[in-house]
Design an enzyme around this catalytic site. Structure first.
Site, PDB file in Angstrom:
ATOM      1  N   ASP A  48      26.279  -7.553   4.258  1.00 52.88           N
ATOM      2  CA  ASP A  48      26.598  -8.592   3.253  1.00 52.88           C
ATOM      3  C   ASP A  48      28.169  -8.533   2.795  1.00 52.88           C
ATOM      4  O   ASP A  48      28.864  -9.579   2.722  1.00 52.88           O
ATOM      5  CB  ASP A  48      25.586  -8.558   2.268  1.00 52.88           C
ATOM      6  CG  ASP A  48      26.050  -9.775   1.046  1.00 52.88           C
ATOM      7  OD1 ASP A  48      26.269 -10.825   1.449  1.00 52.88           O
ATOM      8  OD2 ASP A  48      26.480  -8.909  -0.318  1.00 52.88           O
ATOM      9  N   MET A  82       9.065   6.318   4.493  1.00 48.68           N
ATOM     10  CA  MET A  82       9.292   5.052   4.165  1.00 48.68           C
ATOM     11  C   MET A  82      10.616   4.759   3.370  1.00 48.68           C
ATOM     12  O   MET A  82      11.311   3.696   3.552  1.00 48.68           O
ATOM     13  CB  MET A  82       8.048   4.041   3.725  1.00 48.68           C
ATOM     14  CG  MET A  82       6.897   4.332   4.690  1.00 48.68           C
ATOM     15  SD  MET A  82       7.252   3.684   6.512  1.00 48.68           S
ATOM     16  CE  MET A  82       7.908   2.246   5.963  1.00 48.68           C
ATOM     17  N   GLU A  83      10.677   5.473   2.165  1.00 52.02           N
ATOM     18  CA  GLU A  83      11.736   5.128   1.481  1.00 52.02           C
ATOM     19  C   GLU A  83      13.000   5.672   2.111  1.00 52.02           C
ATOM     20  O   GLU A  83      14.202   5.053   1.895  1.00 52.02           O
ATOM     21  CB  GLU A  83      11.636   6.565   0.142  1.00 52.02           C
ATOM     22  CG  GLU A  83      10.478   6.207  -0.861  1.00 52.02           C
ATOM     23  CD  GLU A  83       9.120   6.451  -0.229  1.00 52.02           C
ATOM     24  OE1 GLU A  83       7.958   5.832  -1.015  1.00 52.02           O
ATOM     25  OE2 GLU A  83       8.905   6.939   0.660  1.00 52.02           O
ATOM     26  N   MET A 112       0.785  -1.136   0.046  1.00 50.05           N
ATOM     27  CA  MET A 112       0.100   0.028   0.188  1.00 50.05           C
ATOM     28  C   MET A 112       0.747   1.329   0.016  1.00 50.05           C
ATOM     29  O   MET A 112       0.222   2.278   0.214  1.00 50.05           O
ATOM     30  CB  MET A 112      -0.940   0.153   1.224  1.00 50.05           C
ATOM     31  CG  MET A 112      -2.373  -0.566   0.919  1.00 50.05           C
ATOM     32  SD  MET A 112      -2.171  -2.327   0.423  1.00 50.05           S
ATOM     33  CE  MET A 112      -1.936  -3.125   2.098  1.00 50.05           C
ATOM     34  N   CYS A 113       2.050   1.211  -0.338  1.00 52.18           N
ATOM     35  CA  CYS A 113       2.869   2.286  -0.226  1.00 52.18           C
ATOM     36  C   CYS A 113       2.886   2.797  -1.943  1.00 52.18           C
ATOM     37  O   CYS A 113       2.970   2.119  -2.844  1.00 52.18           O
ATOM     38  CB  CYS A 113       4.463   1.903  -0.148  1.00 52.18           C
ATOM     39  SG  CYS A 113       5.522   3.344   0.249  1.00 52.18           S
ATOM     40  N   HIS A 114       2.638   4.280  -1.880  1.00 52.98           N
ATOM     41  CA  HIS A 114       2.338   4.758  -3.234  1.00 52.98           C
ATOM     42  C   HIS A 114       3.958   4.957  -3.860  1.00 52.98           C
ATOM     43  O   HIS A 114       5.079   5.322  -3.292  1.00 52.98           O
ATOM     44  CB  HIS A 114       1.805   6.263  -3.077  1.00 52.98           C
ATOM     45  CG  HIS A 114       0.434   6.326  -2.727  1.00 52.98           C
ATOM     46  ND1 HIS A 114       0.288   6.191  -1.519  1.00 52.98           N
ATOM     47  CD2 HIS A 114      -0.577   6.169  -3.659  1.00 52.98           C
ATOM     48  CE1 HIS A 114      -1.253   6.254  -1.271  1.00 52.98           C
ATOM     49  NE2 HIS A 114      -1.602   6.226  -2.583  1.00 52.98           N
TER      50      HIS A 114
END
EC number: 4.6.1.17
Length: 177
Positions: free
Chosen positions: A146, A131-132, A95-97
């Site tokens: 890693d 969120m980004e 649901m993230c645009h």
């Protein structure tokens, strides 16, 4: 069957993240998950800054500084990973645009037993970019892990000194055009 738990702070929720349970922004009247319609919101300039830290052994941090990690330049690779994650956040967060990213900045603070990554994201659009920024931080730090796995493993193949912590949104801004 639904397992919806209101958490606030999502697109369309109140700015302080204290939405009333009856006003869930990502659930329709029947309890179905939905994406918030932001079409009527005005475009605004937005900026979010997130930060997190990966804790490593001092010898690993020294190897990062001296470009002695066998896989290559740790911070350059992590920077690329962070930027790619920012650009693809909409594909990994439900649901993230998808938003137009106008700028991404990555900054590394390398200390004795840790590397801290700060990611700043800017956009002009109808929804924020926190969120980004968070995706950039977590992916960038995962890339560091890693890249340094071989140096961080103990004799049993475990990572007793390695951990990612303190991931947070440091700030978010919104400015009307």
């Amino acid at each position: 069957m639904t397992d919806e738990t209101p958490v606030g702070g999502a697109d369309g929720d109140s700015e302080d993240g204290t939405g009333d349970e009856r006003d869930l922004t990502h659930v329709d009247e029947e309890g179905n998950v939905q994406m918030v319609d932001v079409g009527s919101k005005p475009d605004t300039r937005r900026r979010a800054v997130a930060r997190g830290t990966i804790h490593l052994t001092e010898s690993t941090v020294d190897a990062i500084r001296d470009d002695q990690i066998g896989k290559g330049d740790v911070l350059a690779t992590a920077r690329i990973g962070a930027i790619q994650a920012v650009k693809h956040t909409w594909e990994t967060i439900p649901m993230c645009h998808q938003i137009p990213i106008t700028n991404v900045e990555t900054t590394f603070d390398v200390a004795d037993e840790r590397v801290t990554l700060t990611v700043t994201v800017e956009t002009t659009g109808k929804t924020g970019c926190e969120m980004e920024a968070l995706e950039g931080v977590t992916t960038g730090l995962n890339v560091v892990w890693d890249m340094v796995k071989a140096a961080e493993k103990d004799d049993d193949g475990q990572y007793p000194d390695t951990q990612i912590s303190d991931v947070q949104v440091v700030s978010k801004e919104k400015h009307q055009e």
